[in-house]
Design an enzyme around this catalytic site. Structure first.
Site, PDB file in Angstrom:
ATOM      1  N   ASP A  46       0.970 -32.319 -19.824  1.00 19.33           N
ATOM      2  CA  ASP A  46       2.414 -32.070 -19.907  1.00 19.33           C
ATOM      3  C   ASP A  46       3.058 -32.276 -18.536  1.00 19.33           C
ATOM      4  OD1 ASP A  46       4.634 -30.462 -21.628  1.00 19.33           O
ATOM      5  OD2 ASP A  46       4.758 -29.880 -19.524  1.00 19.33           O
ATOM      6  N   TYR A  51       9.815 -32.667 -12.654  1.00 19.38           N
ATOM      7  CA  TYR A  51       8.704 -32.169 -11.833  1.00 19.38           C
ATOM      8  C   TYR A  51       8.430 -33.122 -10.650  1.00 19.38           C
ATOM      9  CZ  TYR A  51       7.679 -29.272 -15.989  1.00 19.38           C
ATOM     10  OH  TYR A  51       7.756 -28.432 -17.066  1.00 19.38           O
ATOM     11  N   LYS A  80       9.585 -35.118 -20.224  1.00 18.18           N
ATOM     12  CA  LYS A  80      10.836 -34.509 -20.679  1.00 18.18           C
ATOM     13  C   LYS A  80      12.030 -35.134 -19.970  1.00 18.18           C
ATOM     14  CE  LYS A  80       8.098 -30.257 -20.688  1.00 18.18           C
ATOM     15  NZ  LYS A  80       7.326 -30.202 -19.437  1.00 18.18           N
ATOM     16  N   HIS A 113      14.822 -31.311 -22.289  1.00 20.49           N
ATOM     17  CA  HIS A 113      14.220 -30.230 -21.508  1.00 20.49           C
ATOM     18  C   HIS A 113      14.902 -28.865 -21.711  1.00 20.49           C
ATOM     19  CE1 HIS A 113      11.573 -29.798 -17.698  1.00 20.49           C
ATOM     20  NE2 HIS A 113      11.637 -28.642 -18.314  1.00 20.49           N
TER      21      HIS A 113
HETATM   22  P1  NDP Z   1       1.277 -20.732 -15.989  1.00 23.18           P
HETATM   23  O1  NDP Z   1       1.708 -19.521 -16.747  1.00 23.18           O
HETATM   24  O2  NDP Z   1       0.455 -21.764 -16.672  1.00 23.18           O
HETATM   25  O3  NDP Z   1       0.558 -20.213 -14.680  1.00 23.18           O
HETATM   26  C1  NDP Z   1       0.102 -21.070 -13.688  1.00 23.18           C
HETATM   27  C2  NDP Z   1      -0.449 -20.215 -12.551  1.00 23.18           C
HETATM   28  O4  NDP Z   1      -1.601 -19.485 -12.998  1.00 23.18           O
HETATM   29  C3  NDP Z   1      -0.870 -21.010 -11.356  1.00 23.18           C
HETATM   30  O5  NDP Z   1      -0.530 -20.262 -10.212  1.00 23.18           O
HETATM   31  C4  NDP Z   1      -2.376 -21.117 -11.493  1.00 23.18           C
HETATM   32  O6  NDP Z   1      -2.993 -21.200 -10.213  1.00 23.18           O
HETATM   33  C5  NDP Z   1      -2.704 -19.806 -12.164  1.00 23.18           C
HETATM   34  N1  NDP Z   1      -3.878 -19.889 -13.029  1.00 23.18           N
HETATM   35  C6  NDP Z   1      -4.185 -20.890 -13.906  1.00 23.18           C
HETATM   36  N2  NDP Z   1      -5.327 -20.639 -14.553  1.00 23.18           N
HETATM   37  C7  NDP Z   1      -5.795 -19.468 -14.074  1.00 23.18           C
HETATM   38  C8  NDP Z   1      -6.950 -18.708 -14.329  1.00 23.18           C
HETATM   39  N3  NDP Z   1      -7.862 -19.100 -15.211  1.00 23.18           N
HETATM   40  N4  NDP Z   1      -7.114 -17.539 -13.646  1.00 23.18           N
HETATM   41  C9  NDP Z   1      -6.196 -17.116 -12.753  1.00 23.18           C
HETATM   42  N5  NDP Z   1      -5.071 -17.798 -12.463  1.00 23.18           N
HETATM   43  C10 NDP Z   1      -4.869 -18.976 -13.113  1.00 23.18           C
HETATM   44  O7  NDP Z   1       2.612 -21.367 -15.368  1.00 23.18           O
HETATM   45  P2  NDP Z   1       3.553 -22.612 -15.482  1.00 23.18           P
HETATM   46  O8  NDP Z   1       4.913 -22.114 -15.178  1.00 23.18           O
HETATM   47  O9  NDP Z   1       3.037 -23.736 -14.665  1.00 23.18           O
HETATM   48  O10 NDP Z   1       3.553 -23.038 -17.034  1.00 23.18           O
HETATM   49  C11 NDP Z   1       2.622 -23.916 -17.615  1.00 23.18           C
HETATM   50  C12 NDP Z   1       3.245 -25.273 -17.892  1.00 23.18           C
HETATM   51  O11 NDP Z   1       4.323 -25.159 -18.816  1.00 23.18           O
HETATM   52  C13 NDP Z   1       3.913 -25.919 -16.670  1.00 23.18           C
HETATM   53  O12 NDP Z   1       2.994 -26.339 -15.710  1.00 23.18           O
HETATM   54  C14 NDP Z   1       4.734 -26.971 -17.334  1.00 23.18           C
HETATM   55  O13 NDP Z   1       3.925 -28.076 -17.706  1.00 23.18           O
HETATM   56  C15 NDP Z   1       5.262 -26.199 -18.546  1.00 23.18           C
HETATM   57  N6  NDP Z   1       6.595 -25.585 -18.296  1.00 23.18           N
HETATM   58  C16 NDP Z   1       7.650 -26.008 -19.065  1.00 23.18           C
HETATM   59  C17 NDP Z   1       8.911 -25.468 -18.892  1.00 23.18           C
HETATM   60  C18 NDP Z   1      10.040 -25.937 -19.746  1.00 23.18           C
HETATM   61  O14 NDP Z   1      11.193 -25.603 -19.444  1.00 23.18           O
HETATM   62  N7  NDP Z   1       9.792 -26.697 -20.777  1.00 23.18           N
HETATM   63  C19 NDP Z   1       9.193 -24.433 -17.878  1.00 23.18           C
HETATM   64  C20 NDP Z   1       7.991 -24.023 -17.143  1.00 23.18           C
HETATM   65  C21 NDP Z   1       6.763 -24.581 -17.370  1.00 23.18           C
HETATM   66  P3  NDP Z   1      -3.694 -22.527  -9.614  1.00 23.18           P
HETATM   67  O15 NDP Z   1      -2.912 -23.738 -10.057  1.00 23.18           O
HETATM   68  O16 NDP Z   1      -3.589 -22.295  -8.143  1.00 23.18           O
HETATM   69  O17 NDP Z   1      -5.110 -22.540 -10.100  1.00 23.18           O
END
Ligand code: NDP
Length: 280
Positions: A46, A51, A80, A113
């Site tokens: 995604d 981004y 998006k 989006h």
């Molecule tokens: P998430 O809720 O997926 O959290 C991501 C965070 O959690 C990062 O800091 C990552 O750290 C950490 N993390 C990941 N896996 C683990 C684990 N197993 N244990 C502990 N910590 C973990 O956040 P997002 O906001 O990124 O949401 C996910 C996706 O949704 C986005 O990346 C995007 O693609 C989408 N999105 C869409 C939106 C929309 O408006 N349509 C808005 C926001 C997000 P690290 O990377 O350092 O490992």
């Protein structure tokens, strides 16, 4: 390990688990994360125009395909359309620019989006998405951050129903009412920020369920989505976490565990409320 696939009303389908890439910069870390995800078994990535990482996501896809011997059709790629490109005349060029950056000749899913504040503009934008879909340039079209009233308004004018609505969703914001509406409309629900950027992993109930199962809190939250029939896209750039987050297809949550997680709902958002968000 058999991954779950969720079917759209149009007969196409989406892998229930994908890799998120929000706040991943357009650099080698991004390329490596996407490549590592594909090598680990992810089939769904995604990204989004806003981004600003579509180039490196695209390179990661290319390298992931080379490393695994998979074909482009084996992957499901979402991007998006950003709010600055809404309007009938802008959509095609914005889509083509995304494809160019990704190095792809189609995406599997193109999303509006955010609904913004102008319903007519959204309708017009959707019509342009429908054109691209009808011309066979996009496999599926959908929306993101739409409340029920945004969907109701869109559906009055749409010829093609969105296949999916990507919304903030996790056990602190279960979106039950919206998800019930989506189910009735046969529109798939997809959750963003499923881990609440890590915040929900500290919850005592989540940790307790994780202990009961011998799984990690992140795996419990991801499995909650799978068991609730929600497509989920946790983001990580950490190789071990990318693997951990995929490793959720060898267990299920019990009814009791599901209801304890659902009981955590407090309608708490970490992202903006679509009702007021203007993109600023
Ligand atoms: P998430 O809720 O997926 O959290 C991501 C965070 O959690 C990062 O800091 C990552 O750290 C950490 N993390 C990941 N896996 C683990 C684990 N197993 N244990 C502990 N910590 C973990 O956040 P997002 O906001 O990124 O949401 C996910 C996706 O949704 C986005 O990346 C995007 O693609 C989408 N999105 C869409 C939106 C929309 O408006 N349509 C808005 C926001 C997000 P690290 O990377 O350092 O490992």
């Amino acid at each position: 390990m058999t991954q779950k696939i969720i079917e759209f009303y149009n007969g196409n389908s989406i892998p229930a688990l994908g890799l998120g890439t929000f706040r991943v910069e357009n650099n080698d870390e991004c390329r490596e994360a996407v490549k590592h995800a594909i090598i680990s078994g992810y089939r769904h990535i995604d990204t989004a125009q806003t981004y600003h990482n579509e180039e490196k996501v695209g390179q990661g896809i290319k390298e992931g395909l080379e490393a695994t011997g998979l074909n482009r059709e084996d992957l499901f790629i979402t991007t998006k359309l950003w709010m600055t490109d809404y309007g009938r005349e802008n959509v095609q060029s914005a889509y083509e620019a995304s494809l160019e950056r990704l190095g792809l000749d189609y995406v599997d899913l193109y999303l509006i989006h955010w609904p913004g504040q102008d319903k007519d503009l959204i309708t017009e934008t959707w019509k342009a998405m429908e054109d691209l879909y009808n011309e066979g340039k996009i496999k599926n079209i959908g929306v993101s951050n739409f409340h029920v009233h945004h969907l109701e308004s869109l559906l009055q004018e749409a010829s093609i129903k969105p296949v999916i609505n990507q919304i903030e969703c996790h056990p602190y914001l279960t979106q039950k009412e919206l998800r019930t509406y989506l189910e009735a409309q046969k529109i798939v629900a997809q959750s963003w920020s499923p881990l609440m950027n890590g915040q929900i992993l500290e919850d005592e109930v989540v940790k307790e369920v994780a202990n009961e199962l011998g799984k990690t809190p992140a795996q419990v939250i991801i499995r909650w989505n799978i068991d609730e029939n929600i497509v989920v896209i946790p983001k990580s750039v950490t190789p071990s976490r990318i693997e951990e987050n995929l490793n959720v297809f060898d267990f299920e949550l019990s009814e009791d565990q599901l209801s304890r997680l659902n009981a955590l709902n407090k309608d708490e958002r970490i992202g903006p409320d679509p009702e007021v968000f203007t993109g600023q």
